[in-house]
Design an enzyme around this catalytic site. Sequence first.
Site, mmCIF file in Angstrom:
data_model
loop_
_atom_site.group_PDB
_atom_site.id
_atom_site.type_symbol
_atom_site.label_atom_id
_atom_site.label_comp_id
_atom_site.label_asym_id
_atom_site.label_seq_id
_atom_site.Cartn_x
_atom_site.Cartn_y
_atom_site.Cartn_z
ATOM 1 N N ASN A 8 0.849 -1.116 0.239
ATOM 2 C CA ASN A 8 0.005 0.085 0.089
ATOM 3 C C ASN A 8 0.877 1.217 -0.052
ATOM 4 O O ASN A 8 0.385 2.215 0.134
ATOM 5 C CB ASN A 8 -0.859 -0.096 1.153
ATOM 6 C CG ASN A 8 -0.429 -0.018 2.662
ATOM 7 O OD1 ASN A 8 0.732 -0.399 2.589
ATOM 8 N ND2 ASN A 8 -1.015 0.305 3.474
ATOM 9 N N CYS A 9 2.053 1.063 -0.072
ATOM 10 C CA CYS A 9 3.007 2.231 -0.174
ATOM 11 C C CYS A 9 2.967 3.169 -1.616
ATOM 12 O O CYS A 9 3.207 2.375 -2.502
ATOM 13 C CB CYS A 9 4.353 1.753 0.146
ATOM 14 S SG CYS A 9 5.749 3.060 -0.113
ATOM 15 N N ASP A 10 2.779 4.342 -1.563
ATOM 16 C CA ASP A 10 2.724 4.707 -3.132
ATOM 17 C C ASP A 10 4.128 4.792 -3.719
ATOM 18 O O ASP A 10 3.959 4.526 -5.006
ATOM 19 C CB ASP A 10 2.133 6.321 -2.724
ATOM 20 C CG ASP A 10 0.678 6.398 -2.523
ATOM 21 O OD1 ASP A 10 -0.340 5.592 -2.615
ATOM 22 O OD2 ASP A 10 0.289 7.650 -1.901
ATOM 23 N N LYS A 13 4.337 1.410 -5.133
ATOM 24 C CA LYS A 13 3.205 1.289 -6.274
ATOM 25 C C LYS A 13 3.960 1.931 -7.601
ATOM 26 O O LYS A 13 3.883 1.371 -8.693
ATOM 27 C CB LYS A 13 2.020 2.100 -5.978
ATOM 28 C CG LYS A 13 1.158 1.298 -4.930
ATOM 29 C CD LYS A 13 -0.073 1.959 -4.772
ATOM 30 C CE LYS A 13 -0.915 1.433 -3.577
ATOM 31 N NZ LYS A 13 -2.106 2.049 -3.063
#
Length: 114
Positions: A8-10, A13
Amino acid sequence: MIIYGIKNCDTVKKARRWLTDNQLEFHFHDFRQDGLDRKTIENWLQHTDWATLLNKRGTTWRKLDDPRKEQLDEATAIELMLENPTLIKRPVLINEHSCTVGFKEAEYAALFGK
């Protein structure tokens, strides 16, 4: 090639998207789900230093109430990262030649000749 991080880390991603868009094969290792061991961190530290790997700008660091923060050295940093994997600057990209910490598109492009 393995990319380490949390799903879930931008920034993770963005790195995964860049690798996929450039048709580069990789394995994603989520250290929240898949775990993390001392050997892996020590392998990274053969290519980068602990100060680069330890993320002191994130919320995990700011919320960490641990007296060891005040007298950091490599051994203490490793212990803190093992106890709190989100203290690791993400993503960590390992290939046969290097260990890259964080994601900057220009660095990835240079690394992969894109």
